[in-house]
Enzyme design. Structure first.
Site, PDB file in Angstrom:
ATOM      1  N   LYS A 196      22.837 -21.115  20.062  1.00  0.00           N
ATOM      2  CA  LYS A 196      24.163 -21.442  20.329  1.00  0.00           C
ATOM      3  C   LYS A 196      24.874 -20.146  21.075  1.00  0.00           C
ATOM      4  CE  LYS A 196      28.485 -22.956  18.119  1.00  0.00           C
ATOM      5  NZ  LYS A 196      29.231 -21.991  18.722  1.00  0.00           N
ATOM      6  N   ARG A 221      36.809 -25.313  28.639  1.00  0.00           N
ATOM      7  CA  ARG A 221      37.153 -26.358  27.605  1.00  0.00           C
ATOM      8  C   ARG A 221      38.635 -25.796  27.008  1.00  0.00           C
ATOM      9  NH1 ARG A 221      34.930 -26.575  21.765  1.00  0.00           N
ATOM     10  NH2 ARG A 221      36.520 -28.091  21.007  1.00  0.00           N
ATOM     11  N   GLU A 264      18.430 -25.104  20.212  1.00  0.00           N
ATOM     12  CA  GLU A 264      18.834 -24.294  21.326  1.00  0.00           C
ATOM     13  C   GLU A 264      19.658 -23.158  20.700  1.00  0.00           C
ATOM     14  OE1 GLU A 264      21.313 -25.926  24.232  1.00  0.00           O
ATOM     15  OE2 GLU A 264      20.056 -27.597  24.734  1.00  0.00           O
ATOM     16  N   ARG A 285      32.710 -35.824  19.035  1.00  0.00           N
ATOM     17  CA  ARG A 285      32.024 -34.780  18.308  1.00  0.00           C
ATOM     18  C   ARG A 285      31.152 -35.788  17.220  1.00  0.00           C
ATOM     19  NH1 ARG A 285      33.315 -29.691  17.064  1.00  0.00           N
ATOM     20  NH2 ARG A 285      35.482 -29.746  17.882  1.00  0.00           N
TER      21      ARG A 285
HETATM   22  P1  AMP Z   1      32.497 -24.588  18.191  1.00  0.00           P
HETATM   23  O1  AMP Z   1      33.139 -23.856  18.993  1.00  0.00           O
HETATM   24  O2  AMP Z   1      31.869 -23.652  16.953  1.00  0.00           O
HETATM   25  O3  AMP Z   1      33.109 -25.856  17.747  1.00  0.00           O
HETATM   26  O4  AMP Z   1      30.943 -24.823  18.666  1.00  0.00           O
HETATM   27  C1  AMP Z   1      30.927 -25.666  19.873  1.00  0.00           C
HETATM   28  C2  AMP Z   1      30.746 -24.863  21.233  1.00  0.00           C
HETATM   29  O5  AMP Z   1      29.534 -24.009  21.056  1.00  0.00           O
HETATM   30  C3  AMP Z   1      30.861 -25.461  22.353  1.00  0.00           C
HETATM   31  O6  AMP Z   1      32.103 -25.876  22.821  1.00  0.00           O
HETATM   32  C4  AMP Z   1      30.166 -24.669  23.178  1.00  0.00           C
HETATM   33  O7  AMP Z   1      31.161 -23.780  23.867  1.00  0.00           O
HETATM   34  C5  AMP Z   1      29.448 -23.689  22.346  1.00  0.00           C
HETATM   35  N1  AMP Z   1      28.015 -23.743  22.769  1.00  0.00           N
HETATM   36  C6  AMP Z   1      27.246 -22.788  22.820  1.00  0.00           C
HETATM   37  N2  AMP Z   1      25.880 -22.766  22.739  1.00  0.00           N
HETATM   38  C7  AMP Z   1      25.866 -24.293  23.037  1.00  0.00           C
HETATM   39  C8  AMP Z   1      24.698 -24.939  23.492  1.00  0.00           C
HETATM   40  N3  AMP Z   1      23.355 -24.512  23.510  1.00  0.00           N
HETATM   41  N4  AMP Z   1      24.885 -26.423  23.433  1.00  0.00           N
HETATM   42  C9  AMP Z   1      26.307 -26.665  23.401  1.00  0.00           C
HETATM   43  N5  AMP Z   1      27.285 -26.117  23.244  1.00  0.00           N
HETATM   44  C10 AMP Z   1      27.122 -24.665  23.033  1.00  0.00           C
END
Ligand code: AMP
Length: 547
Positions: free
Chosen positions: A233, A253, A231, A394
């Site tokens: 991001k 979150r 998907e 995680r």
């Molecule tokens: P990070 O904040 O870099 O640790 O990445 C995780 C975050 O990516 C999650 O908490 C979501 O807010 C975000 N996210 C964005 N797109 C997606 C997706 N397609 N599936 C799951 N999380 C996503």
């Protein structure tokens, strides 16, 4: 509460997680339910229940005024002490006399509630002063830290969960599973104490801990293309949407309930005639609904009731990517099944892309990564199709692919001590690139190096110190770092006119001389390339840049 403060001091003093768990467990085991609730709220620094729409509504200034009044010190004295200690809470402790008065632990939760219950500043001040006058310096220290949202004693929520397991002789795995469905530490503690963990369940209206992703590079197992989907991001705010009987509640979150901030999301989801928990991302969108980068969303964050103009200027959309509850809990169902149920709903979803098992994976990911970037997204998420929704974990079932935009070689110009266990070393570095013969600052980073590297850099930077400015040292520009970052943005914060998004130190470049560091022309060229690729908006608002 005196014993809580002493326990937390001891917890802070040890680096061993096992010892932290044991110290907390020994303390928690003997508490009444009311005391346990207060202790839990302080330990995880969450004064109110997650579902509580209120906040304590006290900031630094109010706490300072109350602490000054209660301790008999001036605000100026307390500010100087804070600068010296590097932490407001820590600075307060010695400001209070070592009197015999101690604040009852059972009164801690009511104290937090009382702050939330009064709206005006004088009333809040009165509640604070009244409590601080009845407390020791150590107690005030932890109450203040909890109110400011961070204890800095090296205790994660999982440490607290394990301490509950040890205190009440329960299986750590059982406590963690219940914890994922019970965001409030105080509620979880009561369940543990009453041996009622099994009653923790998914309830529409109670936020479920978010499943998280691991950086793809950190996962050793190879990607199985037959069992993985990809998907985009999305670059917004992670939000869980709870829908029941036309009532919508949104939980972000880290920040709790955000329903009032995104009324257009509420309007879109309210007509769904089902009881649902959707997981997704709120993103800023253009008038035609295309995604905009995170900085665009900044204009809406922190606006708890956006005006019509805010909504007009910065429309947002909720894009769903998972479904945790649809009339019944779905956490235990595999992703494919949850996704099929999600697609049956009339909501905007994040498209999924399969991988071709007959082709090598990496080239496919490259193509998808560039496509995601060209659609204005941050990178990719790789998800196992057979995985359950692992609330609060995680793991490797979700991998995130972000890839740095680039790295720059930069020279350290200023350094300052970090926080917590890094308070004694110089771990935060401001760095610069060359504009002609002058170094112009472009950012600040404090992550990426090991403790040993920081210790060595500290010694070197102390020798290179030219002068002090508060906490900061101006240093002779000799040390070259390689810094990775995810994006560039015009900024007035640094004299280079640019700032870096998510800068982190890739390595110390002792093989380079300061004059080998990058030049502003390189930065400009990277920025132009980034604008051409559509990765960031040129005029977007800036605030999450270099932290
Ligand atoms: P990070 O904040 O870099 O640790 O990445 C995780 C975050 O990516 C999650 O908490 C979501 O807010 C975000 N996210 C964005 N797109 C997606 C997706 N397609 N599936 C799951 N999380 C996503």
């Amino acid at each position: 509460m005196r014993r809580l403060a002493q326990t937390l001091d001891a917890v802070k003093a040890t680096r061993s997680r096992t010892e932290k768990v044991s110290l907390l467990a020994a303390f928690l085991a003997g508490l009444t339910e009311a005391e346990l609730d207060g202790a839990a709220r302080v330990i995880v620094a969450a004064p109110l229940r997650v579902s509580d729409q209120r906040t304590p509504g006290v900031g630094w200034a109010l706490l300072l005024e109350a602490a000054a009044a209660a301790s008999g010190r001036t605000e100026h004295e307390l500010m100087l002490a804070t600068r010296a200690a590097g932490d407001f809470g820590e600075a307060l402790e010695p400001a209070f006399p070592l009197t015999g008065a101690t604040f009852p632990l059972a009164q801690v939760a009511p104290f937090f509630e009382a702050l939330a219950a009064v709206g005006d500043r004088p009333s809040k001040l009165a509640v604070l002063k009244d409590t601080f006058r009845k407390a020791t310096g150590g107690e005030v220290k932890y109450l203040v830290k909890a109110l400011l949202g961070e204890l800095r004693i090296g205790v994660q929520r999982s440490t607290f969960d394990d301490a509950l397991a040890k205190a009440f002789e329960l299986e750590p795995a059982a406590v963690r599973a219940a914890s994922a469905l019970t965001p409030d530490a105080g509620v979880l503690a009561a369940l543990a104490r009453n041996r009622a963990l099994e009653s923790a369940s998914v309830v529409v209206g109670n936020v479920v801990a978010f499943m998280l992703a691991t950086p793809a590079e950190a996962v050793k197992e190879p990607i199985d293309p037959a069992l993985t989907i990809v998907e985009d991001k999305l670059d917004g705010v992670r939000v869980q949407a709870h829908v029941r009987d036309g009532v919508v509640r949104l939980f972000a979150r880290g920040t709790g309930e955000v329903t009032a901030s995104f009324p257009e999301v509420v309007t879109t989801l309210a007509p769904l005639q089902r009881s649902l928990i959707l997981d997704g991302e709120v993103i800023a969108v253009t008038k035609d609904g295309s995604p905009r980068p995170f900085q665009a969303l900044q204009a809406r964050l922190g606006r708890s009731s956006p005006s019509a103009a805010d909504r007009q200027d910065t429309p947002v959309a909720f894009v769903a990517f998972d479904l945790l509850h649809d009339e019944r809990p779905l956490l235990d169902r595999p992703f494919t099944e949850r996704r099929a149920s999600l697609e049956a709903l009339p909501v905007r979803t994040n498209p999924i892309h399969p991988l071709d098992p007959a082709q090598p994976v990496e080239p496919q990911l490259d193509v998808l990564f560039h496509a995601a970037r060209s659609r204005g997204h941050e990178g990719l998420m790789l998800k196992r199709t057979d995985a359950t929704y692992d609330a609060g974990k995680r793991g490797s079932a979700w991998r995130k692919v972000k890839r740095a935009l680039a790295t720059l070689d930069v020279v350290i110009t200023r350094a300052e001590p970090g926080h917590g266990k890094r308070a004694g070393v110089l771990s935060d570095y401001t760095f610069a690139v060359w504009r002609n013969d002058t170094l112009v600052e472009i950012g600040k980073a404090y992550s990426g190096l090991t403790d040993a590297e920081i210790a060595l850099l500290t010694v070197r930077l102390e020798r290179l110190t030219l002068g002090h400015h508060g906490h900061q040292r101006l240093v002779r520009p000799e040390i070259v770092l390689e810094v990775a970052f995810d994006g560039l943005q015009p900024s007035t914060r640094h004299d280079s006119g640019f700032a870096l998004r998510f800068p982190r130190i890739a390595r110390i470049r002792d093989d380079k001389q300061p004059q080998d560091a990058d030049r502003i022309d390189t930065v400009r060229a990277l920025f132009e390339a980034q604008v051409r690729s559509g990765h960031r908006e040129r005029d977007a608002q800036l605030s999450l840049f270099d932290g």
